[in-house]
Design a protein around this motif. Structure first.
Motif, short mmCIF file in Angstrom:
data_model
loop_
_atom_site.label_atom_id
_atom_site.label_comp_id
_atom_site.label_asym_id
_atom_site.label_seq_id
_atom_site.Cartn_x
_atom_site.Cartn_y
_atom_site.Cartn_z
N LYS A 170 0.85 -1.19 0.00
CA LYS A 170 0.00 0.00 0.00
C LYS A 170 0.88 1.24 0.00
O LYS A 170 2.10 1.16 0.21
CB LYS A 170 -0.94 0.01 1.20
CG LYS A 170 -0.28 -0.07 2.55
CD LYS A 170 -1.32 -0.15 3.65
CE LYS A 170 -0.67 -0.29 5.02
NZ LYS A 170 0.11 -1.54 5.15
N LYS A 171 0.27 2.36 -0.24
CA LYS A 171 1.02 3.62 -0.31
C LYS A 171 1.78 3.85 0.99
O LYS A 171 1.23 3.71 2.08
CB LYS A 171 0.07 4.79 -0.58
CG LYS A 171 0.78 6.12 -0.74
CD LYS A 171 -0.20 7.23 -1.05
CE LYS A 171 0.52 8.56 -1.20
NZ LYS A 171 -0.41 9.67 -1.51
N LEU A 192 6.61 3.15 -1.85
CA LEU A 192 5.53 3.15 -2.84
C LEU A 192 4.63 4.37 -2.67
O LEU A 192 4.23 4.72 -1.56
CB LEU A 192 4.71 1.87 -2.70
CG LEU A 192 3.67 1.58 -3.78
CD1 LEU A 192 4.34 1.37 -5.13
CD2 LEU A 192 2.84 0.35 -3.42
N GLY A 193 4.34 5.02 -3.79
CA GLY A 193 3.35 6.09 -3.79
C GLY A 193 3.87 7.48 -3.50
O GLY A 193 3.08 8.41 -3.32
N VAL A 243 9.39 6.08 -8.03
CA VAL A 243 9.31 5.44 -9.34
C VAL A 243 8.27 6.20 -10.15
O VAL A 243 7.60 7.09 -9.63
CB VAL A 243 8.91 3.94 -9.22
CG1 VAL A 243 10.03 3.15 -8.56
CG2 VAL A 243 7.61 3.77 -8.43
N ILE A 244 8.13 5.88 -11.42
CA ILE A 244 7.16 6.59 -12.25
C ILE A 244 5.75 6.38 -11.70
O ILE A 244 5.46 5.38 -11.04
CB ILE A 244 7.24 6.15 -13.72
CG1 ILE A 244 6.95 4.65 -13.85
CG2 ILE A 244 8.58 6.51 -14.33
CD1 ILE A 244 6.81 4.18 -15.28
N ARG A 245 4.88 7.32 -11.99
CA ARG A 245 3.51 7.29 -11.47
C ARG A 245 2.79 5.99 -11.83
O ARG A 245 2.05 5.42 -11.03
CB ARG A 245 2.74 8.50 -12.03
CG ARG A 245 1.24 8.52 -11.72
CD ARG A 245 0.96 8.69 -10.26
NE ARG A 245 -0.47 8.72 -10.00
CZ ARG A 245 -1.01 8.50 -8.80
NH1 ARG A 245 -0.24 8.26 -7.76
NH2 ARG A 245 -2.31 8.56 -8.63
N GLY A 246 3.03 5.50 -13.04
CA GLY A 246 2.37 4.27 -13.47
C GLY A 246 2.72 3.07 -12.61
O GLY A 246 1.88 2.20 -12.37
N GLY A 253 0.42 0.76 -10.46
CA GLY A 253 0.38 -0.65 -10.85
C GLY A 253 0.91 -1.62 -9.82
O GLY A 253 0.65 -2.83 -9.92
N MET A 254 1.64 -1.14 -8.81
CA MET A 254 2.20 -2.03 -7.80
C MET A 254 1.47 -1.96 -6.47
O MET A 254 1.92 -2.54 -5.48
CB MET A 254 3.69 -1.72 -7.61
CG MET A 254 4.53 -2.02 -8.84
SD MET A 254 6.30 -1.75 -8.62
CE MET A 254 6.72 -3.09 -7.48
N LEU A 255 0.34 -1.29 -6.45
CA LEU A 255 -0.49 -1.28 -5.25
C LEU A 255 -1.17 -2.63 -5.06
O LEU A 255 -1.51 -3.31 -6.02
CB LEU A 255 -1.56 -0.19 -5.35
CG LEU A 255 -1.11 1.26 -5.12
CD1 LEU A 255 -2.23 2.22 -5.48
CD2 LEU A 255 -0.67 1.47 -3.67
N ASP A 256 -1.36 -3.02 -3.80
CA ASP A 256 -2.11 -4.23 -3.45
C ASP A 256 -1.44 -5.51 -3.96
O ASP A 256 -2.11 -6.48 -4.29
CB ASP A 256 -3.54 -4.13 -4.00
CG ASP A 256 -4.51 -5.00 -3.21
OD1 ASP A 256 -4.33 -5.13 -1.99
OD2 ASP A 256 -5.45 -5.55 -3.82
#
Length: 206
Positions: free
Chosen positions: A49-50, A85-86, A90-93, A97-100
């Motif tokens: 998660k973020k 994360l978040g 890294v790039i916004r995508g 895309g790596m959440l959850d």
């Protein structure tokens, strides 16, 4: 009054002609990130998660011709990458895309240029390029959530975290993990050597 009516009519005409589609909301852009799960473990006790500290391998490809422009398994001595994360490390995508994700999960994430490297591109990635990442999450741990931890990371005390400050934090985390791993390996080797010496002494009658 006439000015107001003129502006209103301009907006109506623009919407009819489709000019309103020029503006794309952030939510609409986020939905353009396509996620395909390649592998998911049967047991998933923790999901990303973020704000989490992520350790992952990822390979980057150009969607147009499939050519590879990045591979974490060969770049930087092949070490997996650490990032929070978040927060834009890294790039916004990829933040989307790596959440959850579960530990051990693998995904294919297709990212439009607006959420990747934009109209300028970067290195081998040309401008306005859609990119594809194959990612594998190796670990998910708690990121800097407490006020005390926030204070340690916020080096300039401006109550906001920059990418440089988060990078410095993750680098220190990596160093600690590497030191702990090296200590554990040393303890295992020392323990083995001690047991081996005892066996030799016993067999020699000492």
């Amino acid at each position: 009054m006439w000015t107001f009516l003129s502006c209103f009519l301009c907006l109506v005409v623009a919407s009819r002609l489709g000019f309103g589609s020029v503006w794309t909301s952030a939510d609409e852009l986020d939905r353009e990130v396509k996620i395909e799960v390649l592998f998911k473990p049967l047991e998933c006790t923790k999901r990303s998660k973020k704000g989490d500290l992520i350790n992952a391998h990822y390979d980057g490809y150009l969607a147009e011709d499939g050519s590879q422009f990045y591979c974490s398994r060969t770049d930087k001595d092949g070490h997996p990458q650490w990032f929070v994360l978040g927060v834009g490390q890294v790039i916004r995508g990829l933040d989307i895309g790596m959440l959850d994700m579960c530990v051990g999960e693998k995904r294919k994430v297709t990212v439009p240029s607006a959420l990747a490297f934009g109209d300028k591109g970067k290195g081998p990635v040309p401008p306005n390029a859609t990119v594809v990442f194959e990612v594998e999450v190796l670990s998910v741990s708690r990121g800097p959530r407490s006020m005390e931890a926030f204070g340690h990371i916020d080096l300039d005390r401006d109550k906001t975290l920059t990418k440089a400050e988060v990078t410095a934090f993750t680098s220190s985390k990596v160093l600690i993990f590497q030191q702990q791993d090296e200590t554990l390996r040393t303890q295992k080797v020392s323990g083995f050597q001690l047991r081996f010496c005892r066996v030799l002494k016993g067999s020699a009658g000492f």
